[in-house]
Structure formats: structure tokens, C-alpha cells
Design an enzyme around this catalytic site. Structure first.
Site, PDB file in Angstrom:
ATOM      1  N   SER A 197       0.373  -1.270   0.010  1.00 53.31           N
ATOM      2  CA  SER A 197      -0.139   0.479   0.250  1.00 53.31           C
ATOM      3  C   SER A 197       0.780   1.295   0.535  1.00 53.31           C
ATOM      4  O   SER A 197       0.657   2.092   0.187  1.00 53.31           O
ATOM      5  CB  SER A 197      -0.978   0.373   1.524  1.00 53.31           C
ATOM      6  OG  SER A 197      -0.088   0.254   2.479  1.00 53.31           O
ATOM      7  N   ASP A 223      -3.926   7.475   8.184  1.00 51.07           N
ATOM      8  CA  ASP A 223      -5.161   6.699   8.953  1.00 51.07           C
ATOM      9  C   ASP A 223      -4.019   6.272   9.983  1.00 51.07           C
ATOM     10  O   ASP A 223      -2.563   6.217  10.070  1.00 51.07           O
ATOM     11  CB  ASP A 223      -5.549   6.245   7.983  1.00 51.07           C
ATOM     12  CG  ASP A 223      -4.725   4.950   6.932  1.00 51.07           C
ATOM     13  OD1 ASP A 223      -3.519   4.606   7.252  1.00 51.07           O
ATOM     14  OD2 ASP A 223      -5.908   4.361   5.958  1.00 51.07           O
ATOM     15  N   HIS A 237      -0.958   4.480   6.726  1.00 52.27           N
ATOM     16  CA  HIS A 237      -0.294   4.997   6.166  1.00 52.27           C
ATOM     17  C   HIS A 237       0.030   7.186   6.065  1.00 52.27           C
ATOM     18  O   HIS A 237      -0.885   7.466   7.000  1.00 52.27           O
ATOM     19  CB  HIS A 237      -0.818   5.216   4.424  1.00 52.27           C
ATOM     20  CG  HIS A 237      -1.098   3.920   4.783  1.00 52.27           C
ATOM     21  ND1 HIS A 237      -2.458   2.611   4.941  1.00 52.27           N
ATOM     22  CD2 HIS A 237      -0.725   2.497   4.163  1.00 52.27           C
ATOM     23  CE1 HIS A 237      -2.469   1.712   4.613  1.00 52.27           C
ATOM     24  NE2 HIS A 237      -1.370   1.351   4.315  1.00 52.27           N
TER      25      HIS A 237
END
Length: 350
Positions: A46, A323, A326
Site C-alpha cells: 500500500s 490513517d 499510512h
């Protein structure tokens, strides 16, 4: 005798003039942007995914992800840009097209391709996505299908962002503390195997991210109300990074140019920003910008009536983390600027 000298002189002059014209034309072609474009191939998780993860699986396709860039959710795990976008900026190319969208954006294939999928690892994880080996298989298939040629690959850079999910998967599946050392070794060994394979496909420069300080991620620092990083988790990261640096040094010794592989020092760049946040206009360093209203919800969650179950900070530009896992665009930008001042990126160019 004089005539033959004269002829040779005129012939030489003719050749020089024509060669000059060719060189000038060559220069004009370069100026007009017809020089081979650097291609960027991206693998991993991610931190590098720009839209490969499927919509039903991840909140990264839901509001408020993407509010800073591109203004709506686009699959990036941030309010805006991620590491891939900044490395592409450094290479002066467009962020490569996600593999999942390659047929919708064929005009962007010349910049390379992004195979990274959020939640994946070197090995299989809890996320149903292609692990690193499978992601590299996809590039191999495109080469076989002549989407990319040997000449394309000779002017290319690969970026790998991996391993965080391998460790969270190990811990989530009750991996033992005793077995952790050998698991770290297996993760690094597999990463090295992947790097060699990408090199064998023809990619000239391969950049692998060292692990970020996992102990500073909000999902870990929540236990101390986002006050301090967890030293135990960060010690594991340093063991991983130390082994990775050793493995990459060995690989470089085995190649002709001695600089095919490069480790991106994400640990030091993250820590530098987190230790000196105001230098980078960051006010909130460990507290995430977007959180669920309670522990059962997360950033982007809505209930069955589509009512938002998350809160967003007033200014994402002043927060390092978006978040629980990240960075924000501002966080990534700060890390990127730090990597530049550390001269960590200068060896990416051929």
C-alpha cells in the site's frame, strides 16, 4: 598529388558537416522529447499502490481517501500522493499506470507500470492479492507479449516496497517470538531472490525500500495515546534493515557495475521527520488525521445507513499520518525531501 589531397580534404569536410547536422538533428529530437522515456516498474504494497487494489476490499476507494489529490478516492492509501508518485517525480516521469487499469490508459504504458497491491507481501498475507513473486510474473508476461522490449527495460527503474505486511501477517497468525529471527531471514532472502529476478528480466536499476519504523505507526502508538513509538517493534525493523543492507551489498558485489541495487533508507527518513516535525511544517506527528469514531470503525467507514463513522482532522497538510498505517501526502512529501537531502536518491539515475 595536390588534387587527391584536395579531394580527401573536401570529403572529410563533407563528412564532418554531415555528422554535425546529424548531431544537431539528434539534439533537436532529444529537446522535442523523443529520447527514450525512463520507465518505472513498481512492486509491493500500500505504500506504493496507486490503484490496483480492488474496490470492494479496501477503504482506499472510499471518501475521504484522495481528498488532497486527485480530489476523490483513487485507490491510494492516503489523502493524496504516495511514495511511488514522489519517486516518479524525481525521475521526471508520470506515475506509472496501475496494472489493473493498463487497458484503460494505454497511452501511459510508456512510463512503465505499477504492480503493487495494498496489503500484499513478499509471501502471501491475509490480503487476497498477488504476492511479490506473482507481481514479477505479471511483468514477465508483458515482456513475453512484447508490451515492453529489451530496449525499454534498459532504460528502466524498479521500485519495491515490501515486508511490513509479512510481519503483521506473521504476528496475526500467532507466529512465535522464537521463530521470528528465522522468519526475518526468510523474508530478506526472498526479497533478494526477487531483486535478482527483476534484474534478470532486464531492469537496470532496482530500488528497494528499507522498512519504515513500524513501531511509530498509529496502530501501534495508539496504546500510548499516540505519544511515543514502540521500541520493540522498531528493533525488529532494524534487524530486518540490517540484513537487507547486507544482502543488497552482496548482490552489488556480484554485478558488473556494482550499483544495480539500492536500498531506500525509509527508516532514517521517517524518523528524521518525526523527530523534527516543525522543520517540515508537520504539527501532528504520531496522531492520525483520519480515524474511526470508535475501535470498530476505521478511516472511510460508514454504517448501513451510509452515515460516516470516521473523523478527519482540520488540516491534513499538517499531519504526518493519514490513517493508522499510512502517511499523508504531506508526510510522504517530507520523507521524500529528507531522502533528497540525505542524497539517498542520487544513485537512482543510471
Amino acid at each position: 598529388m595536390m588534387d587527391s589531397h584536395k579531394q580527401l580534404f573536401l570529403l572529410s569536410l563533407f563528412l564532418i558537416l554531415n555528422l554535425s547536422v546529424l548531431l544537431i538533428i539528434g539534439d533537436i529530437r532529444v529537446v522535442q522529447g523523443e529520447a527514450p522515456t525512463t520507465k518505472m516498474f513498481v512492486f509491493g504494497d500500500s505504500y506504493a499502490d496507486t490503484g490496483n487494489i480492488k474496490k470492494g476490499i479496501s477503504n482506499s476507494w472510499k471518501d475521504p481517501y484522495g481528498i488532497t489529490f486527485p480530489g476523490k478516492p483513487a485507490g491510494r492509501f492516503s489523502d493524496g500522493r504516495v511514495l511511488t508518485d514522489y519517486i516518479a517525480r524525481y525521475l521526471k516521469v508520470r506515475s506509472p499506470v496501475p496494472y489493473r487499469l493498463r487497458k484503460l490508459m494505454p497511452q501511459h504504458l510508456k512510463y512503465g507500470m505499477n504492480f503493487a497491491v495494498g496489503g500484499t507481501g513478499v509471501f502471501d498475507t491475509l490480503t487476497p492479492g498477488p504476492n511479490m513473486t506473482t507481481q514479477i510474473d505479471l511483468l514477465a508476461q508483458l515482456i513475453k507479449a512484447n508490451v515492453y522490449t529489451a530496449s525499454d527495460l534498459s532504460n528502466s527503474v524498479a521500485l519495491l516496497s515490501v515486508a511490513g505486511n509479512d510481519y503483521s501477517h506473521y504476528l496475526a497468525t500467532n507466529g512465535s517470538t522464537q521463530g521470528l529471527a528465522s522468519f526475518v531471514a526468510s523474508v530478506v532472502n526472498q526479497t533478494a531472490t526477487d531483486l535478482v529476478r527483476i534484474k534478470e528480466l532486464g531492469v537496470k536499476k532496482i530500488v528497494v525500500g528499507g522498512l519504515q519504523p513500524l513501531g511509530c505507526l498509529p496502530q501501534v502508538t495508539a496504546a500510548t495515546s499516540f505519544e511515543r513509538c514502540n521500541d520493540t517493534s522498531n528493533t525488529l525493523v532494524l534487524v530486518h534493515n540490517n540484513l537487507l543492507n547486507q544482502a543488497v551489498a552482496r548482490l552489488n558485489q556480484q554485478t558488473k557495475d556494482r550499483s544495480s541495487f539500492l536500498v531506500l533508507n525509509l527508516y532514517d527518513s521517517f524518523m528524521s521527520v518525526l523527530n523534527h516535525p516543525s522543520t517540515h511544517n508537520i504539527q501532528s506527528k504520531l496522531r492520525p488525521c483520519c480515524v474511526g469514531v470508535s475501535s470498530e470503525y476505521s478511516c472511510g467507514s460508514v454504517d448501513q445507513n451510509k452515515v460516516k463513522k470516521y473523523l478527519v482532522c482540520d488540516d491534513p497538510k499538517s499531519a504526518f499520518f493519514w490513517d493508522l498505517v499510512h502517511p499523508t501526502q504531506a508526510g510522504w512529501h517530507a520523507v521524500y525531501n529528507k531522502l533528497r537531502t540525505m542524497n539517498a536518491l542520487q544513485h537512482i539515475h543510471h
